[in-house]
Design a protein around this motif. Structure first.
Motif, short mmCIF file in Angstrom:
data_model
loop_
_atom_site.label_atom_id
_atom_site.label_comp_id
_atom_site.label_asym_id
_atom_site.label_seq_id
_atom_site.Cartn_x
_atom_site.Cartn_y
_atom_site.Cartn_z
N GLY A 50 0.79 -1.22 0.00
CA GLY A 50 0.00 0.00 0.00
C GLY A 50 0.81 1.27 0.00
O GLY A 50 0.31 2.34 -0.32
N LEU A 51 2.10 1.18 0.38
CA LEU A 51 2.97 2.35 0.40
C LEU A 51 4.24 2.07 -0.40
O LEU A 51 5.33 2.49 -0.03
CB LEU A 51 3.31 2.73 1.85
N ALA A 52 4.08 1.35 -1.50
CA ALA A 52 5.21 0.95 -2.32
C ALA A 52 5.88 2.17 -2.96
O ALA A 52 5.21 3.04 -3.51
CB ALA A 52 4.75 -0.02 -3.40
N ASN A 53 7.22 2.22 -2.89
CA ASN A 53 7.96 3.36 -3.42
C ASN A 53 8.87 3.00 -4.59
O ASN A 53 9.34 3.89 -5.30
CB ASN A 53 8.82 4.00 -2.32
N CYS A 54 9.17 1.71 -4.77
CA CYS A 54 10.16 1.34 -5.79
C CYS A 54 9.70 1.74 -7.19
O CYS A 54 10.50 2.27 -7.98
CB CYS A 54 10.45 -0.16 -5.71
N ALA A 55 8.43 1.51 -7.52
CA ALA A 55 7.92 1.90 -8.83
C ALA A 55 8.01 3.41 -9.01
O ALA A 55 8.32 3.90 -10.10
CB ALA A 55 6.49 1.42 -9.01
N THR A 56 7.75 4.16 -7.95
CA THR A 56 7.85 5.62 -8.02
C THR A 56 9.28 6.05 -8.29
O THR A 56 9.54 6.93 -9.13
CB THR A 56 7.36 6.25 -6.70
N LEU A 57 10.25 5.43 -7.59
CA LEU A 57 11.66 5.78 -7.78
C LEU A 57 12.14 5.42 -9.18
O LEU A 57 13.09 6.01 -9.69
CB LEU A 57 12.52 5.07 -6.74
N LEU A 58 11.48 4.44 -9.81
CA LEU A 58 11.83 4.04 -11.17
C LEU A 58 10.96 4.74 -12.22
O LEU A 58 11.12 4.51 -13.41
CB LEU A 58 11.69 2.53 -11.31
N ASN A 59 10.02 5.57 -11.74
CA ASN A 59 9.11 6.31 -12.62
C ASN A 59 8.36 5.37 -13.57
O ASN A 59 8.26 5.61 -14.77
CB ASN A 59 9.88 7.37 -13.44
N GLU A 60 7.84 4.31 -13.00
CA GLU A 60 7.12 3.31 -13.79
C GLU A 60 5.71 3.11 -13.24
O GLU A 60 5.49 3.13 -12.03
CB GLU A 60 7.87 1.97 -13.77
N PRO A 61 4.74 2.89 -14.12
CA PRO A 61 3.38 2.60 -13.67
C PRO A 61 3.30 1.16 -13.15
O PRO A 61 4.14 0.33 -13.47
CB PRO A 61 2.56 2.75 -14.95
N VAL A 62 2.31 0.91 -12.34
CA VAL A 62 2.09 -0.45 -11.83
C VAL A 62 0.71 -0.90 -12.31
O VAL A 62 -0.32 -0.39 -11.85
CB VAL A 62 2.16 -0.50 -10.29
N SER A 63 0.69 -1.83 -13.23
CA SER A 63 -0.59 -2.30 -13.78
C SER A 63 -1.07 -3.59 -13.14
O SER A 63 -2.27 -3.89 -13.14
CB SER A 63 -0.46 -2.49 -15.30
N ALA A 64 -0.14 -4.37 -12.60
CA ALA A 64 -0.50 -5.64 -11.96
C ALA A 64 0.27 -5.77 -10.66
O ALA A 64 1.49 -5.53 -10.62
CB ALA A 64 -0.18 -6.81 -12.88
N THR A 65 -0.40 -6.13 -9.59
CA THR A 65 0.23 -6.30 -8.28
C THR A 65 -0.08 -7.68 -7.73
O THR A 65 -0.96 -8.39 -8.24
CB THR A 65 -0.29 -5.25 -7.28
N VAL A 66 0.64 -8.06 -6.68
CA VAL A 66 0.37 -9.34 -6.04
C VAL A 66 -1.07 -9.37 -5.53
O VAL A 66 -1.77 -10.38 -5.63
CB VAL A 66 1.36 -9.60 -4.88
N SER A 67 -1.52 -8.24 -5.01
CA SER A 67 -2.90 -8.16 -4.51
C SER A 67 -3.91 -8.40 -5.64
O SER A 67 -4.88 -9.15 -5.47
CB SER A 67 -3.14 -6.79 -3.87
N SER A 68 -3.69 -7.79 -6.81
CA SER A 68 -4.63 -7.99 -7.93
C SER A 68 -4.56 -9.41 -8.47
O SER A 68 -5.57 -9.96 -8.93
CB SER A 68 -4.36 -6.98 -9.04
N TRP A 69 -3.37 -10.02 -8.39
CA TRP A 69 -3.25 -11.43 -8.77
C TRP A 69 -4.07 -12.31 -7.83
O TRP A 69 -4.77 -13.23 -8.26
CB TRP A 69 -1.78 -11.85 -8.76
N MET A 70 -4.00 -12.02 -6.52
CA MET A 70 -4.76 -12.79 -5.55
C MET A 70 -6.26 -12.66 -5.77
O MET A 70 -7.04 -13.57 -5.46
CB MET A 70 -4.39 -12.35 -4.12
N GLU A 71 -6.68 -11.52 -6.31
CA GLU A 71 -8.11 -11.30 -6.61
C GLU A 71 -8.53 -11.93 -7.93
O GLU A 71 -9.71 -11.89 -8.29
CB GLU A 71 -8.41 -9.81 -6.64
N GLY A 72 -7.56 -12.52 -8.65
CA GLY A 72 -7.88 -13.16 -9.92
C GLY A 72 -7.93 -12.21 -11.10
O GLY A 72 -8.44 -12.57 -12.17
#
Length: 265
Positions: A50-72
């Protein structure tokens, strides 16, 4: 750059701190990209839910997360995001995204680590600060916990209490240290030695020194630009410190591998 040391199996380690704001995610991102530059396949798992910073530091969008995978909503093969020479996987991208109990999430993360091991030499886990459930999961699955130290009384106190808590659970746990915001190598060594003196006096424990990160405007600017140092015009002196850290991680991984092989035989 070609690999100089071949690893027989993937090496998992956690970057952790006692408190927030000490540059933990910056350390994770730049260590990951430097290991990649040395010729290794590196995955970076951001487990700060919920407070992930690595994608921000890499200036990249996040389209899929472990949480969204768990939701199918996606497959496990959709989680890796390839950027700046490394593989990025994000646990959850905002505080409201994670709807699962910690034990279920940690089971899912175990599966993600197993998946990443199939195609990577190193897996770095960037954790929340402190000794919460997610940090303890990351330490448990790792071969070493890499502490980010800064020369501040509250930060030293917090990371000491983190180590004490972990040692009460596992007296033989392995920690290493990286000193951040250091004015020089001498001040970094002083911070490291002072912390180890405290650990030794109260707990009869030591950590291994992996290196230091200079207090530098170039690092601050790279964070603002959301780019790893390798992809900026950073001076070679700063890059050499991260290469020193990466080489120490590599040497530690190989040493642990030899110990494991001796135990098996």
């Amino acid at each position: 750059m070609k690999q100089t040391i071949e690893l027989e199996q993937p090496f998992v380690f956690t970057v952790i701190s006692g408190k927030g704001g000490v540059g933990k995610s910056m350390t994770s991102v730049n260590t990951a990209t430097m290991l990649s530059k040395l010729g290794y396949k590196v995955a970076l798992l951001d487990a700060d839910l919920g407070l992930a910073n690595c994608a921000t530091l890499l200036n990249e969008p996040v389209s899929a997360t472990v949480s969204s995978w768990m939701e199918g909503k996606c497959g496990i093969e959709d989680l890796p995001y390839y950027t700046s020479g490394i593989t990025l996987v994000t646990g959850a991208n905002d505080p409201g995204e994670n709807k699962f109990k910690p034990d279920l999430f940690m089971d899912a993360l175990d599966q993600v680590i197993t998946f990443l091991k199939q195609s990577h030499d190193f897996i770095i886990i960037d954790t929340p600060a402190g000794a919460g459930e997610m940090a303890l999961w990351a330490l448990d699955i790792s071969r070493v916990g890499v502490l980010v130290l800064v020369d501040e009384p509250a930060a030293i106190s917090d990371v000491y209490r983190l180590c004490k808590y972990v040692f009460n659970i596992d007296p033989g746990y392995n920690f290493a240290s990286i000193v951040n915001y250091a004015e020089s190598e001498d001040t970094a060594q002083s911070t490291y030695q002072r912390f180890n003196t405290i650990l030794n006096y109260f707990l009869n424990k030591q950590t291994q020194y992996f290196g230091f990160i200079p207090a530098s405007d170039q690092i601050r600017k790279s964070v603002q630009k959301q780019k790893p140092l390798l992809y900026t015009d950073a001076e070679q002196d700063i890059l050499r410190e991260f290469e020193f850290i990466a080489q120490n991680v590599l040497a530690y991984a190989k040493s642990e591998e030899r110990k494991l092989l001796k135990t098996v035989h």
